[in-house]
Design a protein around this motif. Sequence first.
Motif, PDB file in Angstrom:
ATOM      1  N   UNK A   1     -14.088 -11.386   8.458  1.00 19.72           N
ATOM      2  CA  UNK A   1     -12.703 -10.929   8.355  1.00 19.72           C
ATOM      3  C   UNK A   1     -12.175 -11.003   6.919  1.00 19.72           C
ATOM      4  N   UNK A   2     -12.711 -11.929   6.133  1.00 27.52           N
ATOM      5  CA  UNK A   2     -12.220 -12.120   4.765  1.00 27.52           C
ATOM      6  C   UNK A   2     -13.225 -11.685   3.707  1.00 27.52           C
ATOM      7  N   UNK A   3     -14.230 -10.914   4.113  1.00 25.64           N
ATOM      8  CA  UNK A   3     -15.248 -10.443   3.177  1.00 25.64           C
ATOM      9  C   UNK A   3     -15.099  -8.952   2.920  1.00 25.64           C
ATOM     10  N   UNK A   4     -15.464  -8.552   1.700  1.00 31.17           N
ATOM     11  CA  UNK A   4     -15.577  -7.137   1.360  1.00 31.17           C
ATOM     12  C   UNK A   4     -17.008  -6.911   0.910  1.00 31.17           C
ATOM     13  N   UNK A   5     -17.830  -6.373   1.780  1.00 28.89           N
ATOM     14  CA  UNK A   5     -19.256  -6.259   1.512  1.00 28.89           C
ATOM     15  C   UNK A   5     -19.848  -5.153   2.367  1.00 28.89           C
ATOM     16  N   UNK A   6     -20.599  -4.246   1.737  1.00 26.98           N
ATOM     17  CA  UNK A   6     -21.244  -3.166   2.476  1.00 26.98           C
ATOM     18  C   UNK A   6     -22.256  -3.711   3.476  1.00 26.98           C
ATOM     19  N   UNK A   7     -22.980  -4.760   3.089  1.00 23.57           N
ATOM     20  CA  UNK A   7     -23.966  -5.313   4.014  1.00 23.57           C
ATOM     21  C   UNK A   7     -23.276  -5.977   5.205  1.00 23.57           C
ATOM     22  N   UNK A   8     -22.174  -6.674   4.951  1.00 26.03           N
ATOM     23  CA  UNK A   8     -21.420  -7.265   6.058  1.00 26.03           C
ATOM     24  C   UNK A   8     -20.865  -6.172   6.962  1.00 26.03           C
ATOM     25  N   UNK A   9     -20.416  -5.070   6.381  1.00 28.72           N
ATOM     26  CA  UNK A   9     -19.949  -3.935   7.190  1.00 28.72           C
ATOM     27  C   UNK A   9     -21.073  -3.402   8.065  1.00 28.72           C
ATOM     28  N   UNK A  10     -22.276  -3.348   7.504  1.00 31.12           N
ATOM     29  CA  UNK A  10     -23.420  -2.882   8.282  1.00 31.12           C
ATOM     30  C   UNK A  10     -23.698  -3.830   9.444  1.00 31.12           C
ATOM     31  N   UNK A  11     -23.613  -5.128   9.190  1.00 30.07           N
ATOM     32  CA  UNK A  11     -23.799  -6.090  10.279  1.00 30.07           C
ATOM     33  C   UNK A  11     -22.712  -5.926  11.342  1.00 30.07           C
ATOM     34  N   UNK A  12     -21.489  -5.648  10.920  1.00 29.70           N
ATOM     35  CA  UNK A  12     -20.389  -5.442  11.861  1.00 29.70           C
ATOM     36  C   UNK A  12     -20.686  -4.249  12.774  1.00 29.70           C
ATOM     37  N   UNK A  13     -21.214  -3.185  12.189  1.00 32.47           N
ATOM     38  CA  UNK A  13     -21.606  -2.021  12.990  1.00 32.47           C
ATOM     39  C   UNK A  13     -22.708  -2.395  13.977  1.00 32.47           C
ATOM     40  N   UNK A  14     -23.661  -3.218  13.529  1.00 32.32           N
ATOM     41  CA  UNK A  14     -24.741  -3.670  14.407  1.00 32.32           C
ATOM     42  C   UNK A  14     -24.204  -4.504  15.561  1.00 32.32           C
ATOM     43  N   UNK A  15     -23.252  -5.377  15.260  1.00 34.05           N
ATOM     44  CA  UNK A  15     -22.618  -6.184  16.320  1.00 34.05           C
ATOM     45  C   UNK A  15     -22.126  -5.278  17.443  1.00 34.05           C
ATOM     46  N   UNK A  16     -21.349  -4.269  17.109  1.00 32.85           N
ATOM     47  CA  UNK A  16     -20.745  -3.413  18.121  1.00 32.85           C
ATOM     48  C   UNK A  16     -21.801  -2.591  18.855  1.00 32.85           C
ATOM     49  N   UNK A  17     -22.820  -2.153  18.125  1.00 27.72           N
ATOM     50  CA  UNK A  17     -23.859  -1.332  18.753  1.00 27.72           C
ATOM     51  C   UNK A  17     -24.723  -2.145  19.714  1.00 27.72           C
ATOM     52  N   UNK A  18     -25.069  -3.379  19.317  1.00 34.53           N
ATOM     53  CA  UNK A  18     -25.982  -4.169  20.141  1.00 34.53           C
ATOM     54  C   UNK A  18     -25.289  -4.821  21.341  1.00 34.53           C
ATOM     55  N   UNK A  19     -23.997  -5.093  21.219  1.00 32.87           N
ATOM     56  CA  UNK A  19     -23.292  -5.709  22.353  1.00 32.87           C
ATOM     57  C   UNK A  19     -22.678  -4.685  23.300  1.00 32.87           C
ATOM     58  N   UNK A  20     -22.541  -3.454  22.857  1.00 34.88           N
ATOM     59  CA  UNK A  20     -21.913  -2.443  23.713  1.00 34.88           C
ATOM     60  C   UNK A  20     -22.623  -2.279  25.057  1.00 34.88           C
ATOM     61  N   UNK A  21     -23.963  -2.327  25.118  1.00 32.77           N
ATOM     62  CA  UNK A  21     -24.614  -2.218  26.439  1.00 32.77           C
ATOM     63  C   UNK A  21     -24.277  -3.375  27.374  1.00 32.77           C
ATOM     64  N   UNK A  22     -23.726  -4.473  26.846  1.00 31.69           N
ATOM     65  CA  UNK A  22     -23.407  -5.652  27.667  1.00 31.69           C
ATOM     66  C   UNK A  22     -21.891  -5.801  27.856  1.00 31.69           C
ATOM     67  N   UNK A  23     -21.149  -4.703  27.675  1.00 30.42           N
ATOM     68  CA  UNK A  23     -19.685  -4.831  27.681  1.00 30.42           C
ATOM     69  C   UNK A  23     -19.125  -5.265  29.026  1.00 30.42           C
TER      70      UNK A  23
END
Length: 340
Positions: free
Chosen positions: A296-318
């Motif tokens: 929440x307090x980071x500005x980082x392209x790699x962290x943004x990529x991980x954030x996208x991964x979070x949503x993609x990998x957990x979406x099947x378990x919503x």
Amino acid sequence: MDPSRRKFLATTLYSAALPIPAFHEVADRAEKQTGAPTARVGKGHVATVRGVTDSIADILDEHGGAIARPMAASFIVNTLGPYLRADASGAVKRDMLSAASDLVYLTGWMAMYEKEHGRAQQWYHRALTLARDADDHVTYCRTLRGMALQAANLKLGRRALDLADSAAQAAPRSGPRLRAFLTGQQAHGAALVGDRRQAFTRLAETEAALSRADDRRDAIGGYDLAAYYFHVSSVTYALGDLPASIKAMQDSNRVRPPMEKQGRAHASALLAQRRLEAGHLEASCATWESFLDDYENLSSARADEHFTTLRATLRPYRDHRTARSVLIRAGEVGRRKVTV
């Protein structure tokens, strides 16, 4: 300093392996510097460069590369360029080149971390040149090690190992902490090419070297217990031992200094993915929650990529209560970051 042709060949081959985009934004501007000229520099100017470099490293840890890297680029363009062109005594000139190589290396590392790989290579090559001209063995081998890490991130296993070996060979007089820094990367490179024996031999060397190091925390190119466990996790994951990789990554975050938010977020994201890979959904969700605390307090392209991964990998378990809770929180965090 007398780096062998083999060491330079390793870096040249690596550059040839990837297309390098045009590099106009910062590096060219640094060469065509328009800032106010500095007639002569002394030890105080060198101290300024080193102090700014340490401060940028701290900002990187706390806030991420998207905040820290523009600061580094601006300082290089407006201040460091004139310093490098100014008159100085021989000793001060070498110290300034060495200080510059540290900052340029750090800028390359940030570009690599932000996934701008062609740009990172350009910075790394500039850092090698500065370190060579300064007769600075430490930054020279540290930069080669950074290039090895970049190759590892790009899944170029053989190049990662060759560059890691070159880095170690470029530092024959290295102290125990730097030795650990280098052999840890050699271990990861060996694991990427499937050389289990060499990988674990290098890990043992890394642990032994780190045990002999003092407690100093280096802002640039530092290596500590958290970094060692991260390497253990990387090695075991590359060799297919998922449980050992998960345990080592837990250990890495357990001993990580509190101010290293960017590093912790990266480790947490990898840990969350590996826990889900192992079939541990609840544990993965708990780790993603920890990731969000830092993200929440980071500005980082790699962290943004991980954030996208979070949503993609957990979406099947919503439909799972815990996963749904993490996804809801992620949506809230994403909206807040957009509106800031």
